[in-house]
Design an enzyme around this catalytic site. Structure first.
Site: not given
Length: 353
Positions: A116, A211, A130, A112, A300, A141, A143
């Site tokens: 967005e 969020g 993106t 994918e 993360r 992810g 992002e």
């Protein structure tokens, strides 16, 4: 199918103006009608097409969102559309998303590529995100988020995804804003299987704005996102299982050769050549407008991803959460004479988030 009056768009002229201002050549794409390359996906009554079938609007209301999909899957390509976003209060609405995906065909190992738009509170700057997934890598992810240096609700702006065997690049008005180059260390995280192009608008109250702090308020609806200058360039794939990295079975040889030739043309095209001028324009955009990057989100991901080009001077601008440490300055969204003020315009503060 309900239809709208023809929409007058000056997007190609606008794109040329923006590209010249940035010192870049405008992306050359061949556009098509909706019928030539797309089909409704969901919310059929909320999909409105212009009389000439070259502009399509997606609506989100209390009953449903809406979306469309490309009529074929593509093995690499350039996917482009000029989009005008809903105005007024659009918090909580993913309005819209433009993405490539093959989740319907390759369950649990899908690829994918995402553009967005994260919904907006009146008076606040719009943000676009993106993302890149490969082989079902949804737990990793990739992002990045940027504040748009213009008001995307007043005019059409072009958003493009370039996908080749060696790199993925995201463009806003012919300016590259992100490039992910394939490396052996990425393994299956780099998207490699045929994908369709999707465009959607839907209720994303649980995450799209701050969020999930701000929800969709349907008192301001319906929310309308319009698309024009639709473009699909690449190799159409009739058999989604085609393998491009090894010699295919006899029945797929012709498809393999056709796609290999299409990939060579794509890689040789101007849009796929990351010139020094493009690299400089991309760096300027990211320095001025990037507000989050997964590459600097050590909370993360304590170990940076292999494709991350960690620049120490840039890293110091971000918190351990990957968000900017300070307020970001951007050009005002007002235009003068239909032209972007850009870096010469009035400056204002916005809160990075």
């Amino acid at each position: 199918m309900a239809r709208l009056a023809p929409a007058a768009t000056a997007v190609m002229v606008l794109a040329t103006i923006v590209s010249v201002a940035a010192g870049l050549q405008a992306i050359n794409v061949t556009t098509m009608s909706f019928e030539e390359g797309y089909a409704p996906l969901f919310g059929h009554d909320n999909i409105l097409r212009s009389a000439d079938d070259r502009t399509v609007s997606l609506l989100l209301d209390r009953t449903t969102g809406s979306g469309f999909i490309s009529s074929a899957m593509y093995q690499h390509g350039l996917f482009s559309a000029s989009i005008k976003l809903p105005s007024d209060y659009t918090a909580g609405a993913s309005s819209p998303s433009m993405l490539t995906s093959n989740a319907d065909v390759f369950e649990k190992r899908h690829d994918e590529l995402d553009f967005e738009f994260l919904g907006n509170i009146r008076g606040k700057p719009w943000r676009v995100q993106t993302n890149v997934y490969g082989n079902g890598s949804v737990s990793r992810g990739r992002e990045e988020r940027y504040v748009l240096p213009f008001d995307p609700t007043t005019e059409f702006h072009r958003y493009s995804i370039l996908w080749t065997p060696s790199a993925v690049a995201f463009y806003v008005d012919d300016v590259p804003v992100r490039e992910v180059r394939r490396s052996p260390a990425m393994g299956g995280d780099f998207p490699s299987k045929p994908m369709s192009l999707y465009a959607t608008v839907w209720d994303a109250s649980n995450w799209a704005t701050s969020g999930g702090k701000y929800k969709v308020n349907y008192r301001y609806g319906p929310f309308v996102a319009s698309f024009t200058d639709l473009a699909l360039a690449g190799c159409r794939v009739d058999q989604p299982g085609i393998r491009m990295t090894m010699m295919p079975p006899a029945g797929e040889v012709e498809s393999y050769r056709r796609c290999a030739a299409a990939e060579e043309r794509l890689r040789a095209a101007d849009v796929a050549v990351m010139t020094l001028e493009k690299q400089q324009a991309m760096r300027r955009f990211r320095e001025q407008f990037m507000v989050y990057s997964y590459c600097y989100d050590t909370l993360r991901y304590p170990v940076p991803f292999p494709e991350c080009d960690v620049v120490e001077s840039e890293r110091r601008r971000f918190k351990d959460s990957g968000h900017l440490r300070f307020a970001l300055r951007r050009g005002q969204q007002r235009r003068r004479g239909g032209r972007h003020q850009g870096r010469r315009g009035t400056r204002e503060h916005v809160v990075a988030s």
